[in-house]
Design an enzyme around this catalytic site. Structure first.
Site, PDB file in Angstrom:
ATOM      1  N   ASP A   1       1.157  -0.876   0.013  1.00 14.96           N
ATOM      2  CA  ASP A   1      -0.207  -0.303   0.128  1.00 14.96           C
ATOM      3  C   ASP A   1       0.995   1.274  -0.063  1.00 14.96           C
ATOM      4  O   ASP A   1       1.971   1.284   0.197  1.00 14.96           O
ATOM      5  CB  ASP A   1      -0.808   0.188   1.607  1.00 14.96           C
ATOM      6  CG  ASP A   1      -2.251   0.601   0.518  1.00 14.96           C
ATOM      7  OD1 ASP A   1      -2.009   1.977   0.621  1.00 14.96           O
ATOM      8  OD2 ASP A   1      -3.517  -0.185   0.678  1.00 14.96           O
TER       9      ASP A   1
ATOM     10  N   VAL B   1       2.079   0.149  -7.325  1.00 15.49           N
ATOM     11  CA  VAL B   1       1.413  -0.314  -7.587  1.00 15.49           C
ATOM     12  C   VAL B   1       1.853   0.223  -9.124  1.00 15.49           C
ATOM     13  O   VAL B   1       1.773  -0.730 -10.044  1.00 15.49           O
ATOM     14  CB  VAL B   1       0.267  -1.480  -7.255  1.00 15.49           C
ATOM     15  CG1 VAL B   1       0.311  -1.921  -6.638  1.00 15.49           C
ATOM     16  CG2 VAL B   1      -0.967   0.042  -7.597  1.00 15.49           C
TER      17      VAL B   1
ATOM     18  N   ASN C   1      -6.868  -4.714  -5.489  1.00 17.79           N
ATOM     19  CA  ASN C   1      -7.077  -4.584  -5.102  1.00 17.79           C
ATOM     20  C   ASN C   1      -7.728  -2.946  -5.418  1.00 17.79           C
ATOM     21  O   ASN C   1      -8.088  -2.292  -5.426  1.00 17.79           O
ATOM     22  CB  ASN C   1      -7.587  -5.249  -4.065  1.00 17.79           C
ATOM     23  CG  ASN C   1      -8.193  -4.081  -2.750  1.00 17.79           C
ATOM     24  OD1 ASN C   1      -9.217  -4.000  -2.749  1.00 17.79           O
ATOM     25  ND2 ASN C   1      -7.573  -3.081  -1.746  1.00 17.79           N
TER      26      ASN C   1
ATOM     27  N   TYR D   1     -13.065   5.948 -14.367  1.00 23.41           N
ATOM     28  CA  TYR D   1     -13.008   4.776 -13.707  1.00 23.41           C
ATOM     29  C   TYR D   1     -13.767   3.714 -14.197  1.00 23.41           C
ATOM     30  O   TYR D   1     -13.979   2.391 -14.075  1.00 23.41           O
ATOM     31  CB  TYR D   1     -14.336   5.186 -12.294  1.00 23.41           C
ATOM     32  CG  TYR D   1     -14.154   4.664 -11.199  1.00 23.41           C
ATOM     33  CD1 TYR D   1     -13.430   4.488 -10.234  1.00 23.41           C
ATOM     34  CD2 TYR D   1     -15.823   3.485 -11.115  1.00 23.41           C
ATOM     35  CE1 TYR D   1     -13.494   3.243  -9.489  1.00 23.41           C
ATOM     36  CE2 TYR D   1     -15.186   2.948 -10.714  1.00 23.41           C
ATOM     37  CZ  TYR D   1     -14.636   2.823  -9.020  1.00 23.41           C
ATOM     38  OH  TYR D   1     -14.050   2.085  -8.237  1.00 23.41           O
TER      39      TYR D   1
ATOM     40  N   LYS E   1     -12.248   0.342 -15.047  1.00 18.77           N
ATOM     41  CA  LYS E   1     -12.767  -0.965 -14.636  1.00 18.77           C
ATOM     42  C   LYS E   1     -13.592  -2.059 -15.854  1.00 18.77           C
ATOM     43  O   LYS E   1     -13.297  -3.258 -15.423  1.00 18.77           O
ATOM     44  CB  LYS E   1     -14.239  -0.925 -13.529  1.00 18.77           C
ATOM     45  CG  LYS E   1     -14.048   0.029 -12.078  1.00 18.77           C
ATOM     46  CD  LYS E   1     -12.682  -0.618 -11.604  1.00 18.77           C
ATOM     47  CE  LYS E   1     -12.336  -0.168  -9.863  1.00 18.77           C
ATOM     48  NZ  LYS E   1     -10.914  -0.966  -9.306  1.00 18.77           N
TER      49      LYS E   1
ATOM     50  N   THR F   1     -16.686   1.594   2.673  1.00 18.62           N
ATOM     51  CA  THR F   1     -15.109   1.717   3.493  1.00 18.62           C
ATOM     52  C   THR F   1     -14.512   3.206   3.336  1.00 18.62           C
ATOM     53  O   THR F   1     -15.796   3.955   3.555  1.00 18.62           O
ATOM     54  CB  THR F   1     -14.386   1.441   2.060  1.00 18.62           C
ATOM     55  OG1 THR F   1     -14.360   2.345   0.753  1.00 18.62           O
ATOM     56  CG2 THR F   1     -15.282  -0.097   1.814  1.00 18.62           C
TER      57      THR F   1
HETATM   58  N1  LIG Z   1     -16.052   0.795  -1.464  1.00 25.00           N
HETATM   59  C1  LIG Z   1     -17.051   0.469  -3.492  1.00 25.00           C
HETATM   60  O1  LIG Z   1     -18.310   1.459  -2.646  1.00 25.00           O
HETATM   61  C2  LIG Z   1     -15.900  -0.414  -4.791  1.00 25.00           C
HETATM   62  C3  LIG Z   1     -17.292  -0.532  -5.053  1.00 25.00           C
HETATM   63  C4  LIG Z   1     -16.482  -1.346  -6.233  1.00 25.00           C
HETATM   64  C5  LIG Z   1     -15.427  -1.323  -6.218  1.00 25.00           C
HETATM   65  N2  LIG Z   1     -14.073  -0.702  -5.112  1.00 25.00           N
HETATM   66  C6  LIG Z   1     -12.466  -0.922  -5.354  1.00 25.00           C
HETATM   67  O2  LIG Z   1     -11.975  -1.620  -4.901  1.00 25.00           O
HETATM   68  C7  LIG Z   1     -10.970  -1.462  -4.454  1.00 25.00           C
HETATM   69  C8  LIG Z   1     -11.108  -1.208  -2.982  1.00 25.00           C
HETATM   70  O3  LIG Z   1     -12.137   0.484  -2.643  1.00 25.00           O
HETATM   71  P1  LIG Z   1     -11.932   0.564  -0.860  1.00 25.00           P
HETATM   72  O4  LIG Z   1     -13.538   0.923  -1.272  1.00 25.00           O
HETATM   73  O5  LIG Z   1     -11.582  -0.646   0.119  1.00 25.00           O
HETATM   74  O6  LIG Z   1     -11.303   1.428  -0.953  1.00 25.00           O
HETATM   75  P2  LIG Z   1     -10.590   2.279   0.516  1.00 25.00           P
HETATM   76  O7  LIG Z   1      -9.851   3.518  -0.158  1.00 25.00           O
HETATM   77  O8  LIG Z   1     -10.505   2.288   1.536  1.00 25.00           O
HETATM   78  O9  LIG Z   1      -9.053   1.751   0.228  1.00 25.00           O
HETATM   79  C9  LIG Z   1      -8.450   1.792  -0.519  1.00 25.00           C
HETATM   80  C10 LIG Z   1      -6.412   1.290  -0.904  1.00 25.00           C
HETATM   81  O10 LIG Z   1      -5.722   1.104  -1.511  1.00 25.00           O
HETATM   82  C11 LIG Z   1      -4.185   1.943  -1.604  1.00 25.00           C
HETATM   83  N3  LIG Z   1      -3.312   2.554  -2.878  1.00 25.00           N
HETATM   84  C12 LIG Z   1      -4.849   3.602  -3.294  1.00 25.00           C
HETATM   85  N4  LIG Z   1      -3.694   3.833  -4.586  1.00 25.00           N
HETATM   86  C13 LIG Z   1      -2.297   2.377  -4.316  1.00 25.00           C
HETATM   87  C14 LIG Z   1      -1.337   2.344  -5.268  1.00 25.00           C
HETATM   88  N5  LIG Z   1      -1.104   3.231  -6.339  1.00 25.00           N
HETATM   89  N6  LIG Z   1      -0.279   1.740  -4.609  1.00 25.00           N
HETATM   90  C15 LIG Z   1      -0.541   1.442  -3.959  1.00 25.00           C
HETATM   91  N7  LIG Z   1      -1.469   1.126  -3.002  1.00 25.00           N
HETATM   92  C16 LIG Z   1      -3.305   1.569  -2.938  1.00 25.00           C
HETATM   93  C17 LIG Z   1      -5.135   3.615  -0.745  1.00 25.00           C
HETATM   94  O11 LIG Z   1      -3.735   3.765   0.033  1.00 25.00           O
HETATM   95  C18 LIG Z   1      -6.007   2.129   0.419  1.00 25.00           C
HETATM   96  O12 LIG Z   1      -5.240   2.383   1.110  1.00 25.00           O
HETATM   97  C19 LIG Z   1     -10.753  -0.668  -5.750  1.00 25.00           C
HETATM   98  O13 LIG Z   1      -9.898  -0.557  -6.468  1.00 25.00           O
HETATM   99  C20 LIG Z   1     -11.993  -0.071  -5.520  1.00 25.00           C
HETATM  100  O14 LIG Z   1     -12.156   0.539  -6.841  1.00 25.00           O
HETATM  101  C21 LIG Z   1     -14.859  -0.178  -3.865  1.00 25.00           C
END
Ligand SMILES: NC(=O)c1ccc[n+]([C@@H]2O[C@H](COP(=O)([O-])OP(=O)(O)OC[C@H]3O[C@@H](n4cnc5c(N)ncnc54)[C@H](O)[C@@H]3O)[C@@H](O)[C@H]2O)c1
Length: 219
Positions: A32, A44, A66, A125, A129, A159
């Site tokens: 992260d 990443v 993720n 986005y 995706k 989240t």
């Molecule tokens: N929360 C939702 O409603 C939702 C819905 C659909 C998809 N998603 C997807 O789920 C995944 C996680 O989302 P979340 O809601 O848990 O978000 P979050 O913001 O709680 O956590 C995301 C984490 O990813 C890390 N991160 C971001 N860019 C990074 C990078 N370049 N290198 C390393 N780490 C990095 C951040 O520091 C953070 O800790 C994402 O891909 C998001 O698009 C989330």
């Protein structure tokens, strides 16, 4: 003990995946931007950082891509958004495949219902995706049987990046129209990810599994 790399595992869905993986007896390693116990600071999007992190991790059997930017975060140009979403997952996966994962390995990519199933405000986005789902199908047809590749498509999951959204007018209406009557929890997605990684999914390859409480089929 088999190792699973969880990108973006310091928060939200990734943190729930790392917790459940550890409970199920895997060595969960978080990559992260934010430092956490049992993790490394790895961007990443940075090929050198990713290569160094794989060299330090030892053999890696499972990968969970993720990490990705929030659709409502800082504005990104279209191509930058694609690179940050799908591009970073391709970068990490290619570096992993170059290490020679063992027979019975698996990768799960975190897409979104905002990719293949519904359209959203953010062009990059939704496109990014959808690209993740397409990339997952590419992997599933090219790296099996040694490695299986699947994706999950979460709906609205409560989240940190979605803090307060459940109480907004749009958030409330999404929950009202969800057959399950609630937002998703990070643990809901983690359970689906761990299933797809596990031997229980030994013949599941190339799917995009919605984890949305049935929201998309009820629209
Ligand atoms: N929360 C939702 O409603 C939702 C819905 C659909 C998809 N998603 C997807 O789920 C995944 C996680 O989302 P979340 O809601 O848990 O978000 P979050 O913001 O709680 O956590 C995301 C984490 O990813 C890390 N991160 C971001 N860019 C990074 C990078 N370049 N290198 C390393 N780490 C990095 C951040 O520091 C953070 O800790 C994402 O891909 C998001 O698009 C989330």
């Amino acid at each position: 003990m088999d190792t699973v790399i969880v990108t973006g595992g310091a928060s939200g869905i990734g943190a729930a995946v790392a917790r459940l993986a550890a409970e199920q007896g895997l060595r969960a390693v978080v990559w992260d931007l934010v430092a956490v116990d049992g993790g490394s600071v790895v961007n990443v999007r940075d090929p050198e950082a990713v290569a160094a992190a794989f060299a330090a991790a030892g053999p890696v059997r499972y990968l969970v891509n993720n990490a990705g930017p929030a659709s409502g975060g800082p504005a990104l140009a279209f191509t930058d958004g694609l690179a940050a979403t799908a591009g970073s997952m391709e970068l990490v996966t290619s570096a992993w495949l170059a290490t020679g994962p063992p027979e019975g390995s698996a990768v799960v990519n975190v897409a979104s219902v905002a990719g293949n199933l519904v359209g959203t405000d953010s062009a990059w986005y939704s496109a990014g995706k959808a690209a993740i789902a397409g990339y997952t199908r590419h992997l599933a047809t090219r790296i099996a049987p040694r490695v299986r590749a699947n994706a999950v498509a979460p709906g609205f999951i409560d989240t940190p990046r979605m803090a307060g959204f459940a109480d907004s007018a749009l958030g409330r209406s999404l929950i009202e129209r969800n057959p399950m009557g609630r937002a998703g929890r990070p643990e809901d997605v983690a359970a689906a990810v761990l299933f797809l990684l596990s031997p229980a999914a030994a013949y599941v390859n190339g799917v995009l599994l919605p984890v949305d409480g049935g929201w998309t089929v009820s629209q």
